[in-house]
Design an enzyme around this catalytic site. Structure first.
Site, PDB file in Angstrom:
ATOM      1  N   LYS A 383       0.871  -1.180   0.000  1.00 48.10           N
ATOM      2  CA  LYS A 383       0.000   0.000   0.000  1.00 48.10           C
ATOM      3  C   LYS A 383       0.905   1.226   0.000  1.00 48.10           C
ATOM      4  O   LYS A 383       1.319   1.700   1.052  1.00 48.10           O
ATOM      5  CB  LYS A 383      -0.918  -0.004   1.222  1.00 48.10           C
ATOM      6  CG  LYS A 383      -1.983   1.065   1.123  1.00 48.10           C
ATOM      7  CD  LYS A 383      -2.949   1.024   2.281  1.00 48.10           C
ATOM      8  CE  LYS A 383      -4.099   1.997   2.042  1.00 48.10           C
ATOM      9  NZ  LYS A 383      -3.657   3.363   1.678  1.00 48.10           N
ATOM     10  N   LEU A 384       1.211   1.699  -1.204  1.00 45.85           N
ATOM     11  CA  LEU A 384       2.171   2.796  -1.345  1.00 45.85           C
ATOM     12  C   LEU A 384       1.545   4.103  -0.888  1.00 45.85           C
ATOM     13  O   LEU A 384       0.332   4.300  -0.983  1.00 45.85           O
ATOM     14  CB  LEU A 384       2.628   2.893  -2.798  1.00 45.85           C
ATOM     15  CG  LEU A 384       3.348   1.629  -3.299  1.00 45.85           C
ATOM     16  CD1 LEU A 384       3.411   1.590  -4.815  1.00 45.85           C
ATOM     17  CD2 LEU A 384       4.746   1.547  -2.697  1.00 45.85           C
TER      18      LEU A 384
END
Length: 780
Positions: A383-384
């Site tokens: 989850k950037l």
DNA sequence: CAAGTTGCCTC
DNA sequence: CTCGGAG
DNA sequence: CTCCGAGGAGGCAACTTG
């Protein structure tokens, strides 16, 4: 030059409209003068402020003064269940007081069922009496003037509204400010300031459509002196609205109606209203069978049940269609023309209209992940820390006939040759809240164009992705750097912050919607047709890093790998639809012993489809700061607060927190906090930090540094609160740790309260140097 | 014309 | 984005 | 479990003001 009689006609028309405008302006100015006079007289009598504030909120309905003035029709009670409510016919155009009535009645209850009924019945009246006012009503209820991906912001706030109130009612700015503090809602101020206005000649009543049109006009004002024009438009409305109408007019203008209904409830009510309108009739023959089988008495109950069933069905359809094509214009048009039948087909997923993004459910531990998805195939994705983006693209060939408007709204490539035919690519990018952000990312548009050029089999797609800032070596940079990008009319030469696109889902490919396919299939389409590449000045196109290994150690290892690449955490996603057979425990996991006992043999069937707008259990969000053992908390000192607004208007909220600066023995402001407090805790704060008690003051206590902040009240720094945040940010406003890391101070992202540390003294709170050290640590 | 303020959008 | 309240 | 509405930091854009 037009022919002579056309010309005359044109002159006549423009004269007419000039005279109309003139008359209208004179009317307005007369009304304004009168209203001002009225309110001055009222003030002299002390009318507006004689009422104490407790009576303000609840008195609206039984107060004889408020109801009669701008109303000609009798009040209608909307809250009855739709099957016992018979919508009256009201002559069009529908007036604003009817809309206001719906708001008032919604506010008078907390029951979600009742609120839905009120809106449903309001819509039914409109469908029956004045269906053209349906859309304006919907837009006003939804705090929007049109679909989110079209520019229609009002561009006004407290400033314009206060000035309008001051001008129209002649109440002094200081009195208005005082009222605002006490009531905590600009709409309530407008109500108070206008409720006892008595006019000799009533102004013309407002209509829903006129209010909506004025809002549109406000949103279209641009350039120098536009604020003044906007103020005048608001004043014009206010002259014709008082009491409840003024309250909801103002709440509408700050896009905060507070009637307990927003998107979901609106779709539901709309669905039920149209369902009632179109096919509520349960066939008598159907009911005859019931009577025969169960007797007459059961008939009514059974009838109600069957109607309710139909309504629930309609609800599902409309909510589903709206999630896939969130535009009331299109939706209402289709409902008006053909009702609920075939709605899915007439309002389809389409390239150019964003679908509501699918969301992930918060998960607080890895065990939790396994409990929910145990034995099911799933994948974990990084989850950037960037910006969600929905890319829409399609090829335009010479034979395409598209409206000018449609093409103008997207990014259009220059023509290029493809399979012996000239064509272009049309692109639009949407943010998580469906704003159009195509102009912000010309470099991404170029990447998309490149894909169409190099892969002639692509004709269209809709892709879900995360955009992140990257450095020259391709490493992901912090969110704050991404935020530095310009947003409007960006040219390729202006791009100073490089980004990369990390695609993770594909909702449509070559004209075919994929929402109902499994995630595994959608991902396969993405991977095989839209492969990663880097080219020239284009933003790098990539797929989000992931692992399909479902073992606990593999997931935790992946999680820590994501941490080292500065991601916020991971998203865990179900790959295939999976229905667990009764008593089937399937294979085995290392860490299952506990969870196996807790969860029974039966698990809920989970779809692996793309579920727009649902925080579905098939996507789980795991972030560092949700997990107590990993995320770090800080001990901070409360040093001040503001008066809460709305629901929190009797509490201190937000609360200003400080770190302890051991060098100077001072407390320096680091962030405001409003999340994590229970109502009971707020109550206790009212006692500990009573406005006239020993622990508060109107000026800062000794050794407290608030920087440029100006809290309504200052606290004696004597408590220590444990707080949590996601990470530390550089701050242009907070003085904490200023100069220790660059020029700026430091603050905390997503701050929330955990608990009061009774066991600690203020000297034991976290210090400015602690904060600076933590910042260095997270930046490597 | 530069500086300050506010709106609106991201997370 | 966060959280708590409430149906 | 679902929906709503309190509001957090930060940064650009657009307007007003000095």
């Amino acid at each position: 030059m037009p022919p002579a009689d056309d010309f005359d006609e044109a002159i006549r028309l423009s004269l007419d409209s000039y005279n109309d405008e003139k008359r209208e302006r004179e009317d307005y100015e007369r009304d304004l003068k009168r209203v001002k006079l009225d309110s001055q007289q009222m003030l002299r009598r002390g009318g507006a402020h004689a009422h104490d504030h407790d009576s303000v909120i609840d008195s609206s309905h039984d107060d004889a003064h408020t109801a009669h003035n701008l109303r000609i029709t009798q009040p209608i009670t909307f809250k009855a269940s739709p099957y016992s409510f018979h919508p009256p016919f009201l002559s069009p155009p529908i007036r604003f007081d009817l809309w206001t009535d719906a708001c008032v009645q919604c506010s008078s209850t907390r029951s979600r069922i009742e609120i839905t009924n009120i809106l449903t019945n309001y819509f039914r009246i409109l469908i029956r009496s004045d269906v053209d006012s349906l859309l304006p009503s919907l837009w006003l209820f939804s705090h929007q003037l049109g679909p989110p991906y079209e520019p229609n912001e009002l561009g006004i706030g407290g400033h314009v509204l206060n000035r309008s109130l001051k001008d129209v009612t002649s109440i002094s700015p200081s009195k208005l400010r005082q009222l605002h503090h006490k009531l905590g809602d600009i709409g309530d101020v407008a109500f108070e300031a206008t409720r006892n206005r008595i006019s000799v000649i009533e102004p013309k009543p407002l209509t829903v459509d006129a209010v909506y049109s004025t809002f549109l006009s406000i949103s279209q004002q641009k350039g120098p002196r536009s604020q003044e024009t906007k103020t005048n438009l608001v004043k014009k409305l206010l002259v014709s609205a008082k009491g409840e109408q003024a309250r909801y007019l103002f709440r509408s203008l700050v896009q905060n109606l507070r009637i307990g209904a927003v998107r979901t409830t609106l779709s539901t009510a709309l669905a039920r209203a149209f369902a009632m309108h179109y096919h509520v009739s349960i066939e008598e023959s159907e009911m005859a069978e019931v009577v025969e089988a169960t007797g007459k008495r059961a008939r009514d109950g059974e009838h109600t049940r069957r109607v309710e069933e139909k309504l629930t069905g309609a609800e599902k359809v409309v909510r589903r269609v709206y999630a896939r094509h969130p535009n009331y214009n299109t939706l209402v048009k289709a409902l008006r023309e053909s009702g609920l039948d075939g709605l899915e087909d007439s309002v389809p997923v389409s390239v150019g209209t964003p679908v509501q993004p699918m969301l992930g459910a918060i998960t607080r531990s890895f065990d939790d992940v396994l409990t929910r998805l145990r034995h099911r195939p799933f994948t974990s994705e990084a989850k950037l820390d960037g910006q969600r983006c929905q890319l829409h693209a399609r090829v335009l060939s010479a034979s395409d006939t598209l409206s000018e408007e449609y093409v103008c709204k997207g990014w259009k490539s220059s023509p290029f040759d493809r399979i012996g035919e000239q064509c272009m690519v049309w692109i639009r990018l949407f943010s998580r809240r469906l704003e159009d952000m195509t102009e912000k990312y010309p470099d991404i548009c170029l990447s998309v164009l490149e894909m169409f050029k190099t892969n002639p089999s692509i004709t269209s797609f809709v892709v879900d992705a995360e955009i992140a800032a990257v450095d020259d070596t391709g490493r992901v940079r912090p969110f704050q750097e991404l935020a530095n990008r310009s947003r409007k009319a960006v040219q390729m030469d202006d791009v100073h912050v490089k980004v990369a696109v990390y695609a993770f889902d594909c909702m449509l490919y070559n004209g075919e919607p994929l929402l109902d396919k499994s995630f595994r299939e959608r991902r396969q389409t993405l991977r095989t047709n839209l492969a990663p590449f880097t080219f020239g000045n284009c933003a790098r196109w990539d797929h989000v890093p992931s692992t399909d290994d479902t073992h606990l150690d593999a997931i935790t290892a992946f999680f820590h790998q994501c941490m080292s690449m500065k991601a916020e955490g991971i998203m865990v996603k179900l790959l295939d639809y999976y229905e667990e057979a009764e008593g089937d425990y399937g294979g085995d996991h290392d860490a299952d012993e506990d969870t196996k006992k807790k969860s029974p043999s039966k698990q809920k069937a989970l779809p692996a489809t793309y579920e727009p707008d649902k925080r579905a259990d098939s996507w789980l969000k795991v972030k560092k700061d949700y997990i107590a053992e990993i995320g770090d908390s800080m001990d901070l000192v409360p040093i001040g607060a503001w008066h809460g607004m709305g629901r929190k208007n009797k509490f201190w909220s937000p609360i200003l927190l400080a770190v302890y600066d051991d060098d100077e023995g001072a407390f320096t402001a680091v962030c405001k906090c409003m999340s994590g407090f229970s109502d009971a805790f707020y109550d206790s704060l009212n006692r500990v930090y009573a406005e006239d008690g020993p622990n508060t003051s109107s000026t800062p206590f000794a050794g407290v540094q608030v920087g440029d902040l100006n809290p309504d009240i200052h606290f004696n720094p004597f408590q220590v609160w444990e707080c949590r945040g996601a990470d530390i940010t550089q701050s242009p406003v907070y003085p904490a740790a200023k100069g220790m890391v660059g020029e700026k101070g430091l603050s905390i992202r997503f701050p929330r309260f955990i608990r009061c540390r009774e066991d600690k003294h203020v000297e034991q709170a976290n210090t400015a140097s602690d904060l600076a050290r933590m910042y260095q640590l997270q930046a490597e």
